[in-house]
Design a protein around this motif. Structure first.
Motif, mmCIF file in Angstrom:
data_model
loop_
_atom_site.group_PDB
_atom_site.id
_atom_site.type_symbol
_atom_site.label_atom_id
_atom_site.label_comp_id
_atom_site.label_asym_id
_atom_site.label_seq_id
_atom_site.Cartn_x
_atom_site.Cartn_y
_atom_site.Cartn_z
ATOM 1 N N ILE A 5 0.806 -1.340 -0.019
ATOM 2 C CA ILE A 5 0.090 0.041 0.120
ATOM 3 C C ILE A 5 0.866 0.991 0.035
ATOM 4 N N ASP A 6 0.484 2.234 -1.177
ATOM 5 C CA ASP A 6 1.285 3.773 -0.686
ATOM 6 C C ASP A 6 0.855 3.915 0.318
ATOM 7 N N ASN A 7 1.023 3.816 1.589
ATOM 8 C CA ASN A 7 1.170 4.616 3.100
ATOM 9 C C ASN A 7 1.130 5.735 2.748
ATOM 10 N N ASN A 8 2.004 6.756 2.439
ATOM 11 C CA ASN A 8 2.281 7.609 1.595
ATOM 12 C C ASN A 8 0.715 8.912 1.692
ATOM 13 N N ARG A 9 0.374 7.860 -0.084
ATOM 14 C CA ARG A 9 -0.847 8.895 -0.431
ATOM 15 C C ARG A 9 -2.050 8.608 0.564
ATOM 16 N N ALA A 10 -1.979 7.471 0.918
ATOM 17 C CA ALA A 10 -3.420 7.144 2.338
ATOM 18 C C ALA A 10 -3.433 8.458 3.454
ATOM 19 N N ARG A 11 -1.738 8.451 3.907
ATOM 20 C CA ARG A 11 -2.634 8.876 4.627
ATOM 21 C C ARG A 11 -2.587 10.824 4.133
ATOM 22 N N GLU A 12 -1.694 11.313 2.776
ATOM 23 C CA GLU A 12 -1.773 12.314 3.005
ATOM 24 C C GLU A 12 -3.434 12.561 2.011
ATOM 25 N N GLU A 13 -4.218 12.003 2.236
ATOM 26 C CA GLU A 13 -5.550 11.780 1.578
ATOM 27 C C GLU A 13 -6.552 11.849 2.514
ATOM 28 N N GLY A 277 -20.295 6.016 -3.482
ATOM 29 C CA GLY A 277 -19.484 5.512 -4.783
ATOM 30 C C GLY A 277 -18.055 5.761 -4.940
ATOM 31 N N VAL A 278 -18.012 7.094 -4.842
ATOM 32 C CA VAL A 278 -16.369 7.465 -4.794
ATOM 33 C C VAL A 278 -15.596 6.589 -3.476
ATOM 34 N N ALA A 279 -16.453 5.852 -2.516
ATOM 35 C CA ALA A 279 -15.367 5.602 -0.952
ATOM 36 C C ALA A 279 -14.713 4.529 -1.988
ATOM 37 N N ALA A 283 -11.057 2.811 -2.502
ATOM 38 C CA ALA A 283 -10.753 1.457 -1.897
ATOM 39 C C ALA A 283 -10.277 0.335 -3.721
ATOM 40 N N LEU A 284 -10.783 1.117 -4.189
ATOM 41 C CA LEU A 284 -10.777 0.275 -5.309
ATOM 42 C C LEU A 284 -9.469 0.078 -6.089
ATOM 43 N N SER A 285 -9.172 1.222 -5.716
ATOM 44 C CA SER A 285 -8.131 2.653 -6.092
ATOM 45 C C SER A 285 -6.729 1.883 -5.987
ATOM 46 N N PHE A 286 -6.491 1.294 -4.871
ATOM 47 C CA PHE A 286 -5.923 0.985 -3.847
ATOM 48 C C PHE A 286 -5.926 -0.479 -3.721
ATOM 49 N N GLY A 287 -6.915 -1.572 -4.472
ATOM 50 C CA GLY A 287 -6.974 -2.886 -4.193
ATOM 51 C C GLY A 287 -7.353 -3.802 -2.835
ATOM 52 N N LEU A 288 -8.164 -4.263 -3.165
ATOM 53 C CA LEU A 288 -8.708 -5.267 -1.731
ATOM 54 C C LEU A 288 -7.908 -6.307 -1.378
ATOM 55 N N GLU A 289 -6.872 -6.806 -2.079
ATOM 56 C CA GLU A 289 -6.044 -7.578 -1.638
ATOM 57 C C GLU A 289 -4.838 -6.890 -0.687
ATOM 58 N N SER A 290 -4.234 -5.595 -1.444
ATOM 59 C CA SER A 290 -3.640 -4.722 -1.272
ATOM 60 C C SER A 290 -3.350 -4.567 0.698
ATOM 61 N N ILE A 291 -4.791 -3.997 0.487
ATOM 62 C CA ILE A 291 -5.932 -3.021 1.902
ATOM 63 C C ILE A 291 -5.878 -4.525 2.631
ATOM 64 N N LYS A 292 -5.923 -5.865 2.164
ATOM 65 C CA LYS A 292 -6.461 -6.516 3.295
ATOM 66 C C LYS A 292 -4.909 -7.069 3.910
ATOM 67 N N THR A 293 -3.591 -6.564 2.865
ATOM 68 C CA THR A 293 -2.125 -7.208 3.747
ATOM 69 C C THR A 293 -2.052 -6.604 4.770
ATOM 70 N N ARG A 294 -1.696 -5.149 3.829
ATOM 71 C CA ARG A 294 -1.436 -4.088 5.290
ATOM 72 C C ARG A 294 -2.125 -4.040 6.357
#
Ligand SMILES: Cc1ncc(COP(=O)(O)O)c(C=O)c1O
Length: 398
Positions: A5-13, A277-279, A283-294
Motif C-alpha cells: 500500500i502507498d501509505n504516504n498517499r493514504a495518509r496525505e489523503e 460510490g466514490v469511497a 478502495a478499489l484504487s488501492f486494491g482490496l487484496e493489498s488493503i487486506k494484506t496491509r
C-alpha cells in the motif's frame, strides 16, 4: 515493512491523520479527501440548485454507486440496492422470507445482536427455530456441525462474516459451499468485512449480502448497501414497498420492480450515495487484496505487542483474524481505558457485548476494547498506542 500500500498517499489523503490516531475504523472510519469533498460539494450543490435539480445534474455520479458496488462485489448492477445502513439493508432482505412454524434459521454464535433480535422476532411470530451452530476449536463457525444440521426444515443460513466485537473472520466461502449444495439461501452480513478484504459474492457463494458505508469502506455515515442474487430477487417480496420499489397500476394493483431496487426507498441520502460510490472507487484504487494484506500486517503487530503487556488478554477468536483487535485489561475497565486514550488523541471503541451477546456470554466477557486498524494507520501509531496504553495502566495502578 509492508510494500503493498502507498501509505504516504493514504495518509496525505486523510486529513484528520495529522491530528489524531484513529483506531476506530470498525466504528466509523475516516473519509478520505475525495469522499469528503464529494459529500460536501454535493450538499453545497443541493443548497444552490435544489435537491431534485442536483439529482438530475449528478445522475452519473449517483449511478456510479451501483457500478462501483458491482465491481467491488463482482456482481451485476441490478443486483444492488442502496440503503441507509447495513441493518436496514439486511432487514429488507431478511423480512422478505416467508417462514412457517418449524422452519429453521441456522446462524453463528458470533452473530450480530440486531440480527439475532430479528430471528427471535420471527421465532415469536411464526414459530421459527433459531439454531446457533457451535464453534470449532478456533472459535469460528464449525463447518462440520453446520453440515450435520442441514435438513429439509432449514430455510435460511445467515451469518456475520466478522462479528462486531472481535477479530474473528468466519469461513464464509465454506459456509457458502454447504448452503449452495443444499440449495438453501445464504445471507451474509459483510458489514465488518467490506472494504477490509476482497469480497466476491460468487467465490463466497452468498445469495444476499449487506454492508455499511461508514466502516472499512470509508464512506459517510447513514449509507449502506444490499446485494441480492438475480434468481432470488423476484422470489423476495420486500416487507415495505413504496412507489420506487413498486408501481401502482390500478386502484387495486401494484407491480414490484424486478431489480434489487425493490428493496430501496424512493427518498434517499443522495449526497451519501454519491460519496459512497466514490469511497468504493477509492478502495478499489488501492486494491482490496493489498488493503487486506496491509491491515492484517498491522493488526498482527498490534496483537503481538498487546500480548506482551502484563494484565492484558487479547480476546480475538478465529483461525483467521482481521484488523479488529480486541482486548481486556485486569487493571482497568474497557470504558476507562477508552476515555484515557482519548487524552493521547487516540480513538478506540468499546464493545460491551450487546452486539455480540451470545458469543460474549459463552466466553464470560462483559466488555472489551476494540482497536480497529485500517491501511492508512502505521507502525509509529501502533508504538505510540502501546506506550500510551502502558502509561494509562501504570497510572491506574500507581
Ligand atoms: C456485524 C455487524 N452487522 C451489522 C452492523 C450494523 O451496521 P449499521 O450500523 O450500518 O446498520 C454492525 C455494526 O456494528 C456489525 O458489526
Amino acid at each position: 515493512m509492508n510494500k503493498n500500500i502507498d501509505n504516504n498517499r493514504a495518509r496525505e489523503e486523510t486529513r484528520a491523520n495529522k491530528d489524531m490516531i484513529h483506531f476506530n475504523n470498525a466504528g466509523s472510519s475516516l473519509m478520505p479527501i475525495p469522499v469528503a469533498d464529494c459529500l460536501h460539494e454535493y450538499l453545497y450543490q443541493e443548497e444552490k440548485l435544489g435537491g431534485y435539480e442536483t439529482a438530475e445534474v449528478e445522475k452519473q455520479l449517483l449511478d456510479n454507486f451501483y457500478t462501483a458496488t458491482a465491481s467491488l462485489l463482482n456482481c451485476k448492477i441490478d443486483e444492488i440496492a442502496f440503503a441507509e445502513n447495513a441493518t436496514r439493508a439486511w432487514d429488507m432482505a431478511f423480512y422478505s422470507f416467508k417462514f412457517s412454524p418449524g422452519d429453521k434459521i441456522l446462524t453463528t454464535i458470533a452473530e450480530y445482536g440486531s440480527n439475532v433480535i430479528a430471528y427471535i422476532q420471527q421465532a415469536k411470530r411464526y414459530g421459527v427455530e433459531v439454531v446457533f451452530v457451535p464453534n470449532d476449536e478456533y472459535g469460528q463457525i464449525d463447518i462440520r456441525e453446520l453440515e450435520n444440521l442441514i435438513d429439509e426444515k432449514v430455510k435460511l443460513i445467515s451469518i456475520s462474516h466478522i462479528p462486531t466485537g472481535g477479530g474473528l473472520v468466519n469461513p464464509a466461502s465454506e459456509v457458502g459451499k454447504i448452503a449452495n449444495a443444499a440449495k438453501i439461501p445464504f445471507l451474509l452480513d459483510a458489514c465488518q468485512s467490506l472494504g477490509q478484504m476482497p469480497i466476491n459474492v460468487d467465490e463466497i457463494g452468498c445469495d444476499i449480502l449487506c454492508g455499511t458505508g461508514r466502516k472499512f469502506l470509508r464512506g459517510p455515515r447513514g449509507t449502506g448497501l444490499l446485494y441480492v442474487r438475480k434468481n432470488l430477487i423476484e422470489q423476495l417480496e420486500p416487507p415495505l414497498l413504496d412507489q420506487h420499489a413498486a408501481t401502482l397500476i390500478s386502484p387495486t394493483e401494484y407491480q414490484i420492480r424486478s431489480d434489487a431496487k425493490r428493496f430501496e426507498n424512493w427518498e434517499q441520502n443522495f449526497a451519501g450515495k454519491a460519496a459512497l460510490g466514490v469511497a468504493i472507487d477509492y478502495a478499489l484504487s488501492f486494491g482490496l487484496e493489498s488493503i487486506k494484506t496491509r491491515i492484517y500486517y498491522l493488526a498482527n503487530i498490534l496483537r503481538n505487542k498487546l500480548e506482551n503487556i502484563d494484565g492484558i488478554t487479547v480476546t480475538d477468536e478465529g483461525l483467521e483474524k482481521c484488523g479488529i483487535v480486541t482486548f481486556a485489561a485486569v487493571q482497568m475497565p474497557a470504558s476507562s481505558i477508552k476515555q484515557n486514550l482519548r487524552k493521547y488523541k487516540i480513538n478506540v471503541s468499546v464493545s460491551d457485548g450487546s452486539g455480540s451477546l451470545v458469543s460474549f456470554q459463552n466466553r464470560n466477557l462483559t466488555e472489551v476494547i476494540r482497536a480497529s486498524l485500517h491501511y492508512f494507520n502505521n507502525d509509529n501509531e501502533i508504538d505510540f498506542f502501546i506506550e500510551s496504553l502502558r502509561k494509562t495502566l501504570i497510572n491506574n495502578t500507581a
